[in-house]
Motif scaffolding. Structure first.
Motif, PDB file in Angstrom:
ATOM      1  N   GLU A  52     -13.616   1.059  25.740  1.00 60.52           N
ATOM      2  CA  GLU A  52     -12.405   1.787  25.337  1.00 60.52           C
ATOM      3  C   GLU A  52     -11.308   1.032  25.960  1.00 60.52           C
ATOM      4  O   GLU A  52     -11.537   0.031  26.555  1.00 60.52           O
ATOM      5  N   PRO A  53     -10.005   1.033  25.701  1.00 58.49           N
ATOM      6  CA  PRO A  53      -8.763   0.507  26.169  1.00 58.49           C
ATOM      7  C   PRO A  53      -8.758   0.843  27.807  1.00 58.49           C
ATOM      8  O   PRO A  53      -8.973   1.566  28.319  1.00 58.49           O
ATOM      9  N   GLY A  54      -8.425  -0.379  28.488  1.00 62.60           N
ATOM     10  CA  GLY A  54      -8.327  -0.478  29.712  1.00 62.60           C
ATOM     11  C   GLY A  54      -6.922  -0.327  30.029  1.00 62.60           C
ATOM     12  O   GLY A  54      -6.194   0.444  29.363  1.00 62.60           O
ATOM     13  N   GLY A  55      -6.610  -0.374  31.472  1.00 62.19           N
ATOM     14  CA  GLY A  55      -5.225  -0.235  31.882  1.00 62.19           C
ATOM     15  C   GLY A  55      -3.968  -1.048  31.328  1.00 62.19           C
ATOM     16  O   GLY A  55      -3.208  -0.697  31.677  1.00 62.19           O
ATOM     17  N   ARG A  56      -4.389  -2.248  30.897  1.00 67.23           N
ATOM     18  CA  ARG A  56      -3.443  -3.212  30.357  1.00 67.23           C
ATOM     19  C   ARG A  56      -3.613  -3.614  28.979  1.00 67.23           C
ATOM     20  O   ARG A  56      -4.708  -3.197  28.366  1.00 67.23           O
ATOM     21  N   LYS A  57      -2.438  -4.105  28.512  1.00 66.14           N
ATOM     22  CA  LYS A  57      -2.508  -4.445  27.020  1.00 66.14           C
ATOM     23  C   LYS A  57      -3.506  -5.538  26.887  1.00 66.14           C
ATOM     24  O   LYS A  57      -3.620  -6.574  27.690  1.00 66.14           O
ATOM     25  N   GLY A  58      -4.430  -5.336  25.751  1.00 63.27           N
ATOM     26  CA  GLY A  58      -5.449  -6.387  25.462  1.00 63.27           C
ATOM     27  C   GLY A  58      -6.635  -6.434  26.087  1.00 63.27           C
ATOM     28  O   GLY A  58      -7.567  -7.343  26.063  1.00 63.27           O
ATOM     29  N   GLU A  59      -6.679  -5.254  27.512  1.00 65.65           N
ATOM     30  CA  GLU A  59      -7.756  -5.272  28.202  1.00 65.65           C
ATOM     31  C   GLU A  59      -8.439  -3.957  27.665  1.00 65.65           C
ATOM     32  O   GLU A  59      -8.394  -2.834  27.317  1.00 65.65           O
ATOM     33  N   TRP A  60      -9.991  -4.372  27.755  1.00 65.53           N
ATOM     34  CA  TRP A  60     -11.033  -3.367  27.288  1.00 65.53           C
ATOM     35  C   TRP A  60     -12.142  -3.031  28.377  1.00 65.53           C
ATOM     36  O   TRP A  60     -12.540  -3.992  29.140  1.00 65.53           O
ATOM     37  N   ARG A  61     -12.217  -1.684  28.566  1.00 67.34           N
ATOM     38  CA  ARG A  61     -13.449  -1.204  29.634  1.00 67.34           C
ATOM     39  C   ARG A  61     -14.316  -0.815  29.121  1.00 67.34           C
ATOM     40  O   ARG A  61     -14.667  -0.264  28.155  1.00 67.34           O
ATOM     41  N   ALA A  62     -15.708  -1.084  29.699  1.00 62.44           N
ATOM     42  CA  ALA A  62     -17.221  -0.705  29.465  1.00 62.44           C
ATOM     43  C   ALA A  62     -17.043   0.835  29.602  1.00 62.44           C
ATOM     44  O   ALA A  62     -16.911   1.289  30.632  1.00 62.44           O
ATOM     45  N   ARG A  63     -17.512   1.569  28.504  1.00 62.77           N
ATOM     46  CA  ARG A  63     -17.798   2.880  28.745  1.00 62.77           C
ATOM     47  C   ARG A  63     -19.201   3.007  29.649  1.00 62.77           C
ATOM     48  O   ARG A  63     -20.229   2.527  29.521  1.00 62.77           O
ATOM     49  N   ALA A  64     -19.165   4.139  30.822  1.00 63.49           N
ATOM     50  CA  ALA A  64     -19.990   4.005  31.607  1.00 63.49           C
ATOM     51  C   ALA A  64     -21.421   4.637  30.901  1.00 63.49           C
ATOM     52  O   ALA A  64     -22.583   3.943  31.153  1.00 63.49           O
ATOM     53  N   GLU A  65     -21.121   5.235  29.972  1.00 64.18           N
ATOM     54  CA  GLU A  65     -22.440   5.966  29.278  1.00 64.18           C
ATOM     55  C   GLU A  65     -23.175   5.053  28.318  1.00 64.18           C
ATOM     56  O   GLU A  65     -24.133   5.455  27.755  1.00 64.18           O
ATOM     57  N   MET A  66     -22.283   3.944  28.085  1.00 64.96           N
ATOM     58  CA  MET A  66     -22.977   2.851  27.200  1.00 64.96           C
ATOM     59  C   MET A  66     -23.489   1.563  27.722  1.00 64.96           C
ATOM     60  O   MET A  66     -23.963   0.562  27.182  1.00 64.96           O
ATOM     61  N   LEU A  67     -23.715   1.620  29.215  1.00 68.05           N
ATOM     62  CA  LEU A  67     -23.869   0.392  29.834  1.00 68.05           C
ATOM     63  C   LEU A  67     -25.042  -0.183  29.537  1.00 68.05           C
ATOM     64  O   LEU A  67     -25.591  -1.098  29.469  1.00 68.05           O
ATOM     65  N   SER A  68     -26.222   1.152  29.372  1.00 69.69           N
ATOM     66  CA  SER A  68     -27.690   0.680  29.092  1.00 69.69           C
ATOM     67  C   SER A  68     -27.573  -0.056  27.759  1.00 69.69           C
ATOM     68  O   SER A  68     -28.578  -0.800  27.520  1.00 69.69           O
ATOM     69  N   GLN A  69     -27.020   0.691  26.634  1.00 71.11           N
ATOM     70  CA  GLN A  69     -26.938  -0.149  25.395  1.00 71.11           C
ATOM     71  C   GLN A  69     -26.235  -1.747  25.611  1.00 71.11           C
ATOM     72  O   GLN A  69     -26.783  -2.372  24.905  1.00 71.11           O
ATOM     73  N   ILE A  70     -25.107  -1.649  26.429  1.00 65.74           N
ATOM     74  CA  ILE A  70     -24.778  -3.105  26.402  1.00 65.74           C
ATOM     75  C   ILE A  70     -25.540  -4.169  27.055  1.00 65.74           C
ATOM     76  O   ILE A  70     -26.026  -5.216  26.727  1.00 65.74           O
ATOM     77  N   GLU A  71     -26.458  -3.619  28.328  1.00 64.65           N
ATOM     78  CA  GLU A  71     -27.697  -4.293  28.983  1.00 64.65           C
ATOM     79  C   GLU A  71     -28.640  -4.576  27.807  1.00 64.65           C
ATOM     80  O   GLU A  71     -29.228  -5.743  27.961  1.00 64.65           O
ATOM     81  N   GLY A  72     -29.032  -3.799  27.000  1.00 68.45           N
ATOM     82  CA  GLY A  72     -30.037  -3.916  25.988  1.00 68.45           C
ATOM     83  C   GLY A  72     -29.746  -4.951  25.101  1.00 68.45           C
ATOM     84  O   GLY A  72     -30.673  -5.870  24.795  1.00 68.45           O
ATOM     85  N   ARG A  73     -28.489  -5.197  24.753  1.00 72.15           N
ATOM     86  CA  ARG A  73     -28.024  -6.114  23.691  1.00 72.15           C
ATOM     87  C   ARG A  73     -28.049  -7.489  24.366  1.00 72.15           C
ATOM     88  O   ARG A  73     -28.700  -8.543  23.717  1.00 72.15           O
ATOM     89  N   ILE A  74     -27.534  -7.468  25.587  1.00 65.70           N
ATOM     90  CA  ILE A  74     -27.452  -8.974  26.258  1.00 65.70           C
ATOM     91  C   ILE A  74     -29.066  -9.253  26.670  1.00 65.70           C
ATOM     92  O   ILE A  74     -29.504 -10.503  26.517  1.00 65.70           O
ATOM     93  N   SER A  75     -29.893  -8.496  26.980  1.00 71.03           N
ATOM     94  CA  SER A  75     -31.364  -8.662  27.118  1.00 71.03           C
ATOM     95  C   SER A  75     -32.074  -9.325  25.931  1.00 71.03           C
ATOM     96  O   SER A  75     -32.986  -9.921  26.046  1.00 71.03           O
TER      97      SER A  75
END
Length: 316
Positions: free
Chosen positions: A39-62
């Motif tokens: 989701e959008p972060g606090g600054r322009k062009g910055e994106w933040r990982a959604r807390a509820e999606m961290l397991s999916q993100i880690e699954g992808r890199i794994s």
């Protein structure tokens, strides 16, 4: 196929919680946004990982790199940035790399410490890196060289072999020229001119092939008090080679043109346009007509030996 950019970007997102949009990761950001991983972060062009999606993100890199945490730790132990895709891509090679000391060819090190022989290495070497050039030269009469613990009689070597050829790895042991030093040193652009140059015995000739000037420059730097003159094609490329040698050695450029060279006008068409030229009639005429003269045409002229003897005598 493993994508080093995605692995590096996913690792950054997981470890930092943030990632900045740049040109190379634009497609990844769009994909992750569609999957609602970020989701959008606090600054322009910055994106933040959604807390509820961290397991999916880690699954992808794994799935892409099962040992990514150990891999990142290994890269950091080598003072490398695991968020750099080039470093991630080089990881398999870096794991196979052995410690080397002494001398090693630069391309071999580049291949062992990065993405290939033509790419910059990802780590510094404790070895001395070489290009393994060979400097070819025809020494003046009486010239010797101190190399390591011994002395080479270069004049005698040339009498036996027609010239001297010193590999870079031997040159690294060179300490000084001894015996009779040359009054004049001439670099020759083309092989034919180098081997057949009617060299006065007080002069040295160095083969300096085209833009490959490193070996010739190393030899010139070891003879700071000898007069240096470049003998090359009388054309824009020949001047460029001479200027490159001058910059590399910190010397003023002198370009040898035989005293009878104007008889060889109008010359041949040039492939490279003339730009800045020495203030000499033959250069002005060649620039005006967009012609050039290959220096091999002078080699069998009966006047060349005498011309070179006068040149060498002026250096005494």
């Amino acid at each position: 196929m493993i994508d080093p950019l995605e692995i590096a970007s996913l690792g950054r997102l997981l470890e930092n919680g943030l990632i900045k949009l740049v040109a190379r990761n634009g497609q990844l950001i769009t994909r992750w946004q569609t999957a609602r991983w970020i989701e959008p972060g606090g600054r322009k062009g910055e994106w933040r990982a959604r807390a509820e999606m961290l397991s999916q993100i880690e699954g992808r890199i794994s799935a892409l790199a099962p040992s990514w945490r150990e891999d990142f730790e290994f890269l950091r132990s080598m003072a490398l940035d695991p968020f750099d895709p080039r470093v991630v891509e080089a990881l398999p090679v870096l794991r196979r790399q052995r410690t080397v000391t002494g001398l090693v060819n630069r391309r071999n090190w580049n291949a062992a410490a990065g993405l290939g022989p033509k790419h910059a290495p990802q780590t510094e070497s404790s070895a001395i890196l070489t290009r393994d050039w060979i400097v070819r030269f025809r020494p003046n009469q009486g010239l010797r060289a101190q190399v390591g613990e011994g002395e080479l009689d270069l004049d005698q070597m040339a009498l036996l072999l027609t010239e001297c050829a010193l590999p870079e790895r031997l040159w690294l042991k060179f300490s000084a020229f001894t015996g009779t030093l040359p009054r004049l040193v001439m670099t020759c652009e083309n092989l034919g001119a180098y081997v057949d140059l009617p060299l006065p015995r007080s002069a040295m000739a160095i083969f300096s092939p085209g833009a490959d000037i490193e070996a010739a420059a190393a030899l010139l730097n070891a003879l700071p008090h000898a007069r240096w003159i470049h003998f090359g094609d009388i054309d824009p490329d020949g001047l460029q080679i001479a200027e490159s040698l001058g910059r590399e050695t910190g010397r003023a450029v002198e370009f040898y043109v035989p005293s009878f060279a104007e008889e060889y006008l109008p010359g041949r068409p040039t492939e490279t346009p003339w730009k800045d030229i020495p203030d000499r009639p033959i250069f002005r005429e060649l620039k005006r007509t967009q012609k050039r003269i290959f220096h091999e045409v002078f080699m069998l002229d009966n006047r060349l030996p005498g011309d070179l003897i006068e040149l060498a005598a002026a250096c005494s």
